[in-house]
Design a protein around this motif. Structure first.
Motif, short mmCIF file in Angstrom:
data_model
loop_
_atom_site.label_atom_id
_atom_site.label_comp_id
_atom_site.label_asym_id
_atom_site.label_seq_id
_atom_site.Cartn_x
_atom_site.Cartn_y
_atom_site.Cartn_z
N LEU A 113 42.76 28.56 103.84
CA LEU A 113 43.31 29.82 104.35
C LEU A 113 43.73 29.68 105.81
N GLN A 114 42.93 28.95 106.60
CA GLN A 114 43.30 28.72 108.00
C GLN A 114 44.60 27.94 108.10
N ASN A 115 44.73 26.90 107.26
CA ASN A 115 45.97 26.11 107.26
C ASN A 115 47.15 26.95 106.81
N LEU A 116 46.91 27.81 105.81
CA LEU A 116 47.98 28.68 105.34
C LEU A 116 48.42 29.64 106.44
N ALA A 117 47.46 30.20 107.18
CA ALA A 117 47.79 31.12 108.27
C ALA A 117 48.61 30.41 109.35
N LEU A 118 48.20 29.18 109.69
CA LEU A 118 48.95 28.41 110.69
C LEU A 118 50.36 28.10 110.19
N PHE A 119 50.44 27.67 108.93
CA PHE A 119 51.74 27.35 108.34
C PHE A 119 52.64 28.59 108.32
N ALA A 120 52.07 29.74 107.96
CA ALA A 120 52.87 30.95 107.85
C ALA A 120 53.34 31.45 109.22
N VAL A 121 52.42 31.53 110.18
CA VAL A 121 52.77 32.10 111.49
C VAL A 121 53.76 31.20 112.23
N VAL A 122 53.42 29.92 112.36
CA VAL A 122 54.29 29.01 113.12
C VAL A 122 55.56 28.69 112.34
N GLY A 123 55.40 28.37 111.05
CA GLY A 123 56.56 27.97 110.25
C GLY A 123 57.57 29.09 110.09
N ILE A 124 57.11 30.29 109.73
CA ILE A 124 58.04 31.40 109.52
C ILE A 124 58.70 31.80 110.83
N SER A 125 57.93 31.80 111.92
CA SER A 125 58.52 32.16 113.22
C SER A 125 59.64 31.19 113.59
N LEU A 126 59.38 29.89 113.44
CA LEU A 126 60.41 28.90 113.78
C LEU A 126 61.61 29.02 112.85
N CYS A 127 61.36 29.24 111.56
CA CYS A 127 62.45 29.38 110.60
C CYS A 127 63.34 30.58 110.94
N MET A 128 62.72 31.71 111.28
CA MET A 128 63.48 32.92 111.57
C MET A 128 64.31 32.75 112.84
N VAL A 129 63.70 32.18 113.87
CA VAL A 129 64.42 32.01 115.14
C VAL A 129 65.56 30.99 114.97
N LEU A 130 65.24 29.84 114.39
CA LEU A 130 66.26 28.80 114.21
C LEU A 130 67.36 29.27 113.26
N GLY A 131 66.98 29.93 112.17
CA GLY A 131 67.97 30.44 111.23
C GLY A 131 68.89 31.46 111.87
N PHE A 132 68.32 32.33 112.72
CA PHE A 132 69.15 33.34 113.40
C PHE A 132 70.12 32.68 114.39
N SER B 21 65.36 26.58 107.11
CA SER B 21 66.15 27.29 108.11
C SER B 21 67.56 27.59 107.62
N GLY B 22 68.11 26.72 106.79
CA GLY B 22 69.45 26.94 106.26
C GLY B 22 69.53 28.19 105.40
N LEU B 23 68.49 28.43 104.61
CA LEU B 23 68.47 29.64 103.78
C LEU B 23 68.44 30.89 104.65
N VAL B 24 67.60 30.87 105.69
CA VAL B 24 67.54 32.01 106.61
C VAL B 24 68.91 32.22 107.26
N MET B 25 69.55 31.12 107.66
CA MET B 25 70.88 31.21 108.26
C MET B 25 71.86 31.90 107.30
N ALA B 26 71.85 31.50 106.03
CA ALA B 26 72.80 32.08 105.07
C ALA B 26 72.58 33.57 104.89
N ILE B 27 71.31 33.99 104.81
CA ILE B 27 71.01 35.42 104.61
C ILE B 27 71.43 36.23 105.84
N LEU B 28 71.07 35.74 107.04
CA LEU B 28 71.38 36.48 108.25
C LEU B 28 72.88 36.45 108.55
N LEU B 29 73.56 35.35 108.18
CA LEU B 29 75.00 35.28 108.39
C LEU B 29 75.71 36.34 107.55
#
Length: 299
Positions: free
Chosen positions: A71-90, A171-179
């Motif tokens: 669960l700790q690893n999942l929380a780290l993966f979700a918080v850091v990974g999703i944040s980076l994906c959203m910022v980079l995708g945007f 990140s490419g998927l996030v880019m396509a949705i936000l684009l």
């Protein structure tokens, strides 16, 4: 006696064609879901049984250090990974939205990683980050003997390697949705912002992002669900190691289901993950419902 209109007659052919799909949905999804919930309240080990033990499996699950670590690893993966994906995708979406030359080529390049299997992505990154064969070895052969990049075999850094591979792919998927959301912005808004002298970054931050909040929510929910069920990348890159350092809930479930012969405990863990996904989908449903109501009110 009134004759039944031809259009009112049941379309038995259509119902017959949909029957296999209905059976699959009922048996393959609903029945297995209810079966998993039932098994999670039993003492089943290698084979399922009907000996009910209440919430014992859930108590055992949350008392497990391996589950807590996952669960700790999942929380780290979700918080850091999703944040980076959203910022980079945007940022990628904003870059593509500038109507640059060769837009389709850049769009294909950014989307290409998403077309790859997560297993392939994990193997590629596992090879690149391997200290003996990958980037570290190549740089040292160039003469930089002190160069060190061994995160994938370091317990407190291995999760960041998995996050790096996940961000590269998603990140490419996030880019396509936000684009798609950015392309829906009225050009008159940009003209008005330029006339008022508003800096571009403030237009994106204060005007554009609130207007595409539906696309942002969609990208976020998809990333969050992907994070909860992450397994392929972990299994192909580290197999949960070194030790149990990169253990995640999906791997915990499969290991206890097929290797450790603890069906009830694996079912309890899967029910917990299912409830987590439902907790994410409910706000998403109400966001979409609220947006649809706003559009209908404006129409």
């Amino acid at each position: 006696m009134r004759k039944q209109k031809p259009g009112k007659r049941p379309n038995w052919g259509l119902h017959l064609a949909l029957l296999p799909m209905a059976i699959t949905a009922i048996v393959g999804y609903l029945a297995t879901l209810l079966w998993s919930i039932f098994i999670s309240f039993t003492s089943s080990k290698m084979f399922p049984n009907t000996n009910l033990v209440g919430f014992d499996q859930y108590h055992k699950l949350f008392a497990s250090e391996r589950w807590q670590l996952s669960l700790q690893n999942l929380a780290l993966f979700a918080v850091v990974g999703i944040s980076l994906c959203m910022v980079l995708g945007f940022l990628l979406a904003v870059f593509i939205d500038q109507k640059i030359r060769s837009e389709s080529i850049f769009r294909s390049i950014f989307l290409y990683p998403y077309a790859m299997s997560f297993v392939v992505t994990g193997l590629v990154w596992q090879w690149m980050l391997n200290p003996e064969m990958g980037i570290q070895s190549a740089v040292r052969r160039l003469g930089f003997e002190s160069f060190q990049l061994d995160w994938i075999v370091t317990q407190d850094k291995v999760m960041y390697c998995i996050i790096l591979a996940a961000v590269w792919q998603a990140s490419g998927l996030v880019m396509a949705i936000l684009l798609a959301g950015l392309r829906g912005i009225d050009e008159e808004i940009w003209k008005a912002a330029r006339l008022d002298g508003i800096p571009t970054w403030r237009v994106y931050l204060n005007i554009v992002l609130p207007m595409i909040q539906g696309a942002v929510a969609t990208a976020f929910i998809l990333q969050a669900i992907g994070a909860i069920k992450v397994y392929d990348a972990v299994n192909s890159m580290t197999r949960g190691g070194p030790g149990l350092a990169s253990e995640v809930p999906a791997k915990f479930i499969l290991d206890h289901l097929f290797q450790r012969g603890s069906i009830a405990l694996a079912s309890a863990a899967s029910v917990v993950m299912l409830l987590t996904v439902v907790a994410l989908l409910v706000p998403y449903y109400y966001i979409n419902k609220h947006q649809a109501a706003q559009k209908n009110a404006k129409a």
